[in-house]
Scaffold this motif. Structure first.
Motif, PDB file in Angstrom:
ATOM      1  N   GLU A  90     -39.692 113.991 -10.255  1.00 12.52           N
ATOM      2  CA  GLU A  90     -39.167 112.921  -9.336  1.00 12.52           C
ATOM      3  C   GLU A  90     -37.797 113.054  -9.031  1.00 12.52           C
ATOM      4  O   GLU A  90     -37.090 113.713  -9.898  1.00 12.52           O
ATOM      5  N   ASN A  91     -37.229 112.622  -7.866  1.00 13.91           N
ATOM      6  CA  ASN A  91     -35.977 112.500  -7.435  1.00 13.91           C
ATOM      7  C   ASN A  91     -35.502 113.903  -7.246  1.00 13.91           C
ATOM      8  O   ASN A  91     -34.315 114.304  -7.105  1.00 13.91           O
TER       9      ASN A  91
ATOM     10  N   LYS B  74     -34.629 117.025  -4.690  1.00 13.86           N
ATOM     11  CA  LYS B  74     -33.441 117.097  -3.654  1.00 13.86           C
ATOM     12  C   LYS B  74     -34.331 117.023  -2.423  1.00 13.86           C
ATOM     13  O   LYS B  74     -35.289 117.821  -2.226  1.00 13.86           O
TER      14      LYS B  74
ATOM     15  N   LEU C 251     -36.401 110.857  -1.507  1.00  9.09           N
ATOM     16  CA  LEU C 251     -36.479 111.128  -2.916  1.00  9.09           C
ATOM     17  C   LEU C 251     -37.943 110.389  -3.300  1.00  9.09           C
ATOM     18  O   LEU C 251     -38.154 109.182  -2.926  1.00  9.09           O
TER      19      LEU C 251
ATOM     20  N   ASP D 227     -40.164 108.772  -5.941  1.00  5.39           N
ATOM     21  CA  ASP D 227     -40.208 107.971  -7.411  1.00  5.39           C
ATOM     22  C   ASP D 227     -41.424 107.849  -7.878  1.00  5.39           C
ATOM     23  O   ASP D 227     -42.329 107.246  -7.121  1.00  5.39           O
TER      24      ASP D 227
ATOM     25  N   ASP E 183     -34.933 107.277 -15.064  1.00  5.96           N
ATOM     26  CA  ASP E 183     -34.330 106.602 -14.079  1.00  5.96           C
ATOM     27  C   ASP E 183     -34.616 105.073 -13.893  1.00  5.96           C
ATOM     28  O   ASP E 183     -34.348 104.373 -13.127  1.00  5.96           O
TER      29      ASP E 183
END
Length: 818
Positions: free
Chosen positions: A391-392, A394, A441, A443, A483
């Protein structure tokens, strides 16, 4: 000698009488027998016979019994002089086979019975009844496939004549058979009174649908033979002795690829069996279709076979399909053929049965189904792809590239890619290359992610008319990152702890949207000055206990709590704690309502209460304007008045001084009262001074200010409240004009109250103390004394005050009031 002679004579007389008696008794049981022929036509009367007896004197003859005065009456009579028996009419043997009578001979001189005889007249049977069938006629249905020699039907007849004579016995005979055919012969066998019907050969429905047999039953009478006949009807049920045959078909015999539910062919069948019967109804079987592309059914009206495609075929895989079809009937096939008619026994026949080794093999009917090519949609290769990414990632990161092909051989076409379902627009798709990239992004904790999986639907579309579309799926498996911080659950943000002399606790729980090892177990850390007041145990954990130390008093507390995940990533959060007395409100449920979100019904109640309060205020305003109370002025205080009253419950307060508690404590001790009220959660307006005594205008405020143990509070507050409530309600306008006296009272009261409460602990527990009973004089005045210097106390102010104030003054300065 004479005696012996007499005895001998008597003995001879007895012997003689005895012998005579035996002879007469024997004649009494003599029975004569006669015979009458049944249905003798006469002429009547005729002499049947004469009954003879020995007689030396005149007698009369009499005859009685069956045939005379007993049924059948009037058949017989006797001549009273001669003893001749006469017959007057016919007698039926079947009704009266024997007539039993009694004959008597009576002495004419004394009318005594001389002789009594039994007479028996037998009726001689003649052949006057023919055999009769029961029932008179018979009917039965038999299958065409019934084998020869099998019992078809049994007939029964009976004869009412004497069964021990030829008149009552009979024989069966097959008189005729209609129609006469060369394929079958019927015959009958007899067993006692039962006639059994059989046949030889083969039944054929096409030659005869019904046979009528005439059966005769004839007796064996000596003089004449009597007989009767019965009609036996045998209905032949058509069996399957003709095989169905496919004669042809109708229809194009073509289908388009990817087409289903369409009729391809209809096959016609010929069958000589009876139309509509199970022997005629066709049943089709499909051969050479292992993939089950087709099905075949029977049209119930026309008996045709309907061939339908049920599974889409692909032209690129096969351009045609050859299948074979066989047909049979719903009932098994059976055939019988006569080879030789033998004079004795059963005939020589040849039979065929479905399933046997001699059965005729079923013929197959072959058809060819052509498949027509049409434009096929492009296809993804493969249609489903799965990838793994953290996840996250680029934006712009390449995820996957879809490839597609067009399966058509004769319809070549180009195609392009298009994005279908992308719930949160996480990816972009290149329409030419099919390349999928990150658009924003990702999640893993997003509500669009299920089980760490996010799906994207893509399409490939050709340029045909109409355009055809293929569908592909990209399944994205998201890896977790740390996160998210652990947060208190909703029901753990506001917790409640019971007040007690020992430690109490409550549970608090946090949750982290991340997966292990980025989540639980959590580490809890209280911030600020919590030593000796609060602690967490056990630690670490997911659900822990918030422990209240035993010296912590009741109230509302806002704690700072830092919660960190297993990697040390955390955040300081607010924790609201209420410490309350659970003996008053179990489990602090009353306090929970403060934080509960109001429902629609609660809001409605609040609005109604507000409107009701507004109405009361308006009424109070009107009343205060209409009713004027006579005021008693006091010295040096033009704005302060006491209501003149000598009753326990005077009228309503009409005026409240607005600046009673607005002076600073350094200048005016009233400020201490304000501070005390605020310290106990009471507003300044709730605390007033009545005749130099601090009183709260609300009962709940009294309990909160003077809280001790439940026992002490329940008793002390009741007494204090009774007095102060009455003073506050009835004398709220009483204020001393002596500022020095007022300040001294307030300072003394504040000091007393502050001594009762230690800020670091709850009020102690004291046993209740009764100082007075309502309606009785006060005898025990051991209360806390309010010491006021005499120089600051002006006794003139009490001159015109009522008994309630005098009681208060006596407690404060008993020596001055004596």
């Amino acid at each position: 000698m004479k005696l012996w002679t007499l005895m001998l004579i008597l003995t001879l007389c007895v012997v003689a009488v005895s012998a005579y008696s035996k002879i007469r008794q024997k004649r009494t049981w003599i029975i004569d027998s006669f015979t009458i022929e049944e249905e003798n036509p006469g002429p009547f009367p005729y002499v049947l016979g004469t009954i003879h007896i020995e007689k030396k004197y005149l007698v009369n003859f009499e005859l009685s019994g069956s045939g005379v005065e007993v049924e059948p009456k009037g058949v017989l009579s006797i001549n009273g002089k001669t003893g001749e028996v006469l017959v007057h009419k016919m007698v039926d043997y079947e009704a009266y086979p024997v007539l039993r009578l009694k004959f008597e001979a009576k002495n004419v001189s004394n009318d005594k019975v001389d002789t009594r005889l039994g007479v028996e007249v037998k009726i001689q049977d003649i052949n006057d009844h023919a055999p009769v069938f029961k029932p008179l006629n018979y009917e039965k249905s038999i299958n065409e496939s019934e084998p020869q020699g099998k019992l078809i039907l049994a007939v029964f007849a009976s004869d009412d004549d004497d069964g021990t004579t030829p008149n009552g016995t009979f024989n069966y005979r097959l008189v005729s058979t209609t129609p006469k055919t060369d394929n079958v012969e019927f015959y009958i066998n007899q067993n006692n009174d039962v006639g059994s019907i059989y046949f030889k050969g083969c039944l054929d429905y096409e030659k005869a649908q019904k046979y009528t047999l005439l059966i005769e039953a004839k007796d064996n009478g000596d003089k004449v033979q009597l007989s009767s006949t019965s009609k036996v009807v045998l209905n032949v049920i058509d069996h399957n002795n003709h095989l169905p045959e496919i004669t042809g078909h109708t229809g194009s015999g073509k289908i388009k690829e990817r087409e289903s539910g369409v009729i391809v062919l209809r096959l016609q069948v010929r069958d000589k069996d009876t139309q509509g019967s199970p022997a005629w109804k066709a049943k089709f079987t499909l051969h050479g279709d292992p993939e089950n592309y087709f099905k075949i059914e029977t049209d119930p009206k026309t008996n045709e076979g309907i061939l339908t495609v049920v599974k889409a075929m692909d032209y690129e895989e096969q351009t045609s399909r050859n299948v074979s079809i066989s047909v049979e009937n719903e009932v098994p096939y059976f055939s019988c053929k006569v080879k030789n008619r033998t004079p004795q026994g059963l005939w020589d026949v040849e039979t065929f049965a479905q399933g046997s080794s001699t059965a005729t093999p079923t013929e197959l009917y072959s058809v060819t189904i052509a498949v027509e090519d049409i434009n096929d949609p492009p296809e993804f290769v493969p249609p489903v792809k799965e990838i793994m990414i953290m996840e996250n990632a680029k934006v712009g990161t390449h995820l996957e590239t879809f490839t597609a092909k067009d399966p058509d051989k004769s319809f070549g076409s180009s195609f392009f890619f298009a994005k279908g379902e992308d719930k949160d627009n996480w990816v972009t798709l290149d329409p030419k290359t099919g390349q999928v990239s990150v658009a924003k992004l990702m999640d893993r904790e997003s509500p669009f992610v299920k089980n760490s999986t996010y799906s994207v639907i893509v399409y490939v579309v050709d340029n045909a008319q109409p355009p055809l579309t293929g569908t592909g799926t990209l399944i994205i498996h998201l890896g977790d990152q740390n996160d998210n911080v652990p947060l208190l659950k909703k029901d753990s943000e506001n917790v409640y702890v019971c007040l007690a002399d020992k430690e109490t606790m409550t549970n608090i729980t946090a949750e982290d949207l991340d997966l292990p090892p980025y989540s639980e177990p959590f580490h809890y850390e209280l911030q600020g000055d919590v030593d000796g007041k609060w602690r967490i145990e056990p630690n670490p954990g997911t659900t822990v206990n918030l422990v209240r130390e035993k010296n912590l008093h009741s109230g509302h507390y806002r704690l700072q709590l830092k919660i960190s995940d297993n990697q040390g990533f955390g955040l300081v959060q607010n924790l609201s704690v209420t410490v309350c007395d659970c003996t008053i409100t179990p489990n602090c449920q009353g306090h929970r309502l403060v934080y509960a979100r109001p429902s629609l019904s609660a809001i409605g109640i609040m609005i109604f209460a507000f409107l009701l309060l507004l109405a009361f205020l308006l009424m109070a305003l009107l009343l205060s304007c209409k009713h004027q109370k006579a005021m008693i002025p006091t010295d040096d205080a033009p704005d302060w008045y006491l209501i003149k009253s000598n009753i326990e419950t005077p009228g309503t307060d009409c005026k409240m001084p607005p600046k009673v508690f607005q002076t600073d404590m350094s200048e005016n001790p009233v400020k201490a009262t304000d501070h005390l009220g605020a310290q106990n959660g009471i507003s300044t307006q709730e605390l007033v001074v009545n005749n130099g005594f601090a009183a709260f205008s609300d009962q709940q405020m009294i309990r909160r200010s003077f809280r001790r143990s439940s026992t002490r509070r329940s008793y002390r507050n009741i007494n204090n409240y009774d007095m102060t409530q009455s003073m506050s309600r009835n004398y709220s306008a009483y204020y001393s004009d002596d500022i020095h006296m007022r300040e001294a009272l307030l300072i003394q009261l504040n000091q007393s109250l502050l001594q009762l409460q230690n800020p670091q602990e709850e009020l102690g527990d004291y046993k209740p103390h009764c100082y007075a009973v309502e309606g009785e004089p006060v005898t025990d005045q051991n209360l806390d004394t309010l010491s006021i210097p005499e120089t600051d106390f002006n006794l003139d102010i009490f001159t015109n005050l009522d008994i309630q104030f005098n009681k208060l003054a006596a407690m404060c300065k008993p020596d001055l009031m004596s």
